[in-house]
Design a protein around this motif. Structure first.
Motif, PDB file in Angstrom:
ATOM      1  N   ARG A   3      29.129  22.816 -44.703  1.00 10.50           N
ATOM      2  CA  ARG A   3      29.053  21.496 -45.326  1.00 10.50           C
ATOM      3  C   ARG A   3      28.263  20.568 -44.423  1.00 10.50           C
ATOM      4  O   ARG A   3      28.321  20.665 -43.206  1.00 10.50           O
ATOM      5  N   VAL A   4      27.519  19.645 -45.047  1.00 11.48           N
ATOM      6  CA  VAL A   4      26.741  18.664 -44.297  1.00 11.48           C
ATOM      7  C   VAL A   4      27.651  17.491 -43.994  1.00 11.48           C
ATOM      8  O   VAL A   4      28.224  16.897 -44.894  1.00 11.48           O
ATOM      9  N   VAL A   5      27.815  17.190 -42.718  1.00  8.98           N
ATOM     10  CA  VAL A   5      28.647  16.068 -42.322  1.00  8.98           C
ATOM     11  C   VAL A   5      27.860  15.151 -41.408  1.00  8.98           C
ATOM     12  O   VAL A   5      26.881  15.552 -40.798  1.00  8.98           O
ATOM     13  N   SER A   6      28.307  13.917 -41.330  1.00  9.28           N
ATOM     14  CA  SER A   6      27.651  12.945 -40.473  1.00  9.28           C
ATOM     15  C   SER A   6      27.911  13.285 -39.009  1.00  9.28           C
ATOM     16  O   SER A   6      28.998  13.661 -38.628  1.00  9.28           O
ATOM     17  N   GLU A   7      26.894  13.185 -38.196  1.00 11.46           N
ATOM     18  CA  GLU A   7      27.024  13.380 -36.762  1.00 11.46           C
ATOM     19  C   GLU A   7      26.540  12.123 -36.072  1.00 11.46           C
ATOM     20  O   GLU A   7      25.832  11.315 -36.654  1.00 11.46           O
ATOM     21  N   ILE A  16      21.088  16.056 -44.948  1.00 13.05           N
ATOM     22  CA  ILE A  16      20.790  16.777 -46.193  1.00 13.05           C
ATOM     23  C   ILE A  16      19.304  17.099 -46.259  1.00 13.05           C
ATOM     24  O   ILE A  16      18.914  18.238 -46.533  1.00 13.05           O
ATOM     25  N   ALA A  17      18.468  16.095 -46.007  1.00 10.21           N
ATOM     26  CA  ALA A  17      17.017  16.303 -46.052  1.00 10.21           C
ATOM     27  C   ALA A  17      16.610  17.366 -45.035  1.00 10.21           C
ATOM     28  O   ALA A  17      15.787  18.243 -45.336  1.00 10.21           O
ATOM     29  N   GLY A  18      17.189  17.319 -43.855  1.00 11.62           N
ATOM     30  CA  GLY A  18      16.874  18.303 -42.819  1.00 11.62           C
ATOM     31  C   GLY A  18      17.272  19.712 -43.225  1.00 11.62           C
ATOM     32  O   GLY A  18      16.524  20.668 -43.009  1.00 11.62           O
ATOM     33  N   GLU A  19      18.444  19.837 -43.832  1.00  9.03           N
ATOM     34  CA  GLU A  19      18.918  21.153 -44.293  1.00  9.03           C
ATOM     35  C   GLU A  19      17.983  21.716 -45.362  1.00  9.03           C
ATOM     36  O   GLU A  19      17.592  22.884 -45.311  1.00  9.03           O
ATOM     37  N   GLU A  53      18.947  10.542 -52.531  1.00 15.32           N
ATOM     38  CA  GLU A  53      18.114   9.871 -51.529  1.00 15.32           C
ATOM     39  C   GLU A  53      17.365  10.887 -50.673  1.00 15.32           C
ATOM     40  O   GLU A  53      16.176  10.722 -50.381  1.00 15.32           O
ATOM     41  N   ALA A  54      18.048  11.961 -50.286  1.00 14.74           N
ATOM     42  CA  ALA A  54      17.397  13.009 -49.490  1.00 14.74           C
ATOM     43  C   ALA A  54      16.276  13.675 -50.287  1.00 14.74           C
ATOM     44  O   ALA A  54      15.193  13.934 -49.755  1.00 14.74           O
ATOM     45  N   LEU A  58      12.191  13.968 -49.533  1.00 13.90           N
ATOM     46  CA  LEU A  58      11.371  15.178 -49.619  1.00 13.90           C
ATOM     47  C   LEU A  58      10.204  14.979 -50.583  1.00 13.90           C
ATOM     48  O   LEU A  58       9.100  15.471 -50.338  1.00 13.90           O
ATOM     49  N   ALA A  59      10.438  14.254 -51.668  1.00 17.94           N
ATOM     50  CA  ALA A  59       9.357  13.972 -52.620  1.00 17.94           C
ATOM     51  C   ALA A  59       8.283  13.122 -51.954  1.00 17.94           C
ATOM     52  O   ALA A  59       7.088  13.366 -52.161  1.00 17.94           O
TER      53      ALA A  59
END
Length: 85
Positions: A3-7, A16-19, A53-54, A58-59
């Motif tokens: 899961r993507v969580v805030s760090e 999310i965008a990075g993943e 937003e992510a 990417l767009a």
């Protein structure tokens, strides 16, 4: 999938965008592949707002495009999808 969580120092949107960017680089997401929003919110464990937003980021980088299908999905909402370019 994790899961993507805030760090510290990193927003959920950036994670999310990075993943998604990494999956594109590794060939796990390919040109023309549809990304169905509901599937990705579940897989990444995030809500629609940060995912949208992510995908918008990417767009703006030329990595994806987005559209809405004419057919409603469950709940009577239009299904939003994005595609890898």
């Amino acid at each position: 999938m994790p899961r993507v969580v805030s760090e510290s120092g990193s927003s959920v949107v950036e994670r999310i965008a990075g993943e998604l960017r990494e999956r594109i680089k590794r060939g796990q997401l390919v040109g023309g592949q549809r990304l169905i929003e509901d599937d990705w919110t579940q897989e990444l464990g995030v809500s629609r707002g940060p995912l949208r937003e992510a995908l918008g980021r990417l767009a703006s980088e030329g990595l994806s495009s987005s559209s809405r299908s004419a057919a409603p999905s469950s709940g009577g909402c239009t299904q939003r999808t994005s595609s890898i370019l």
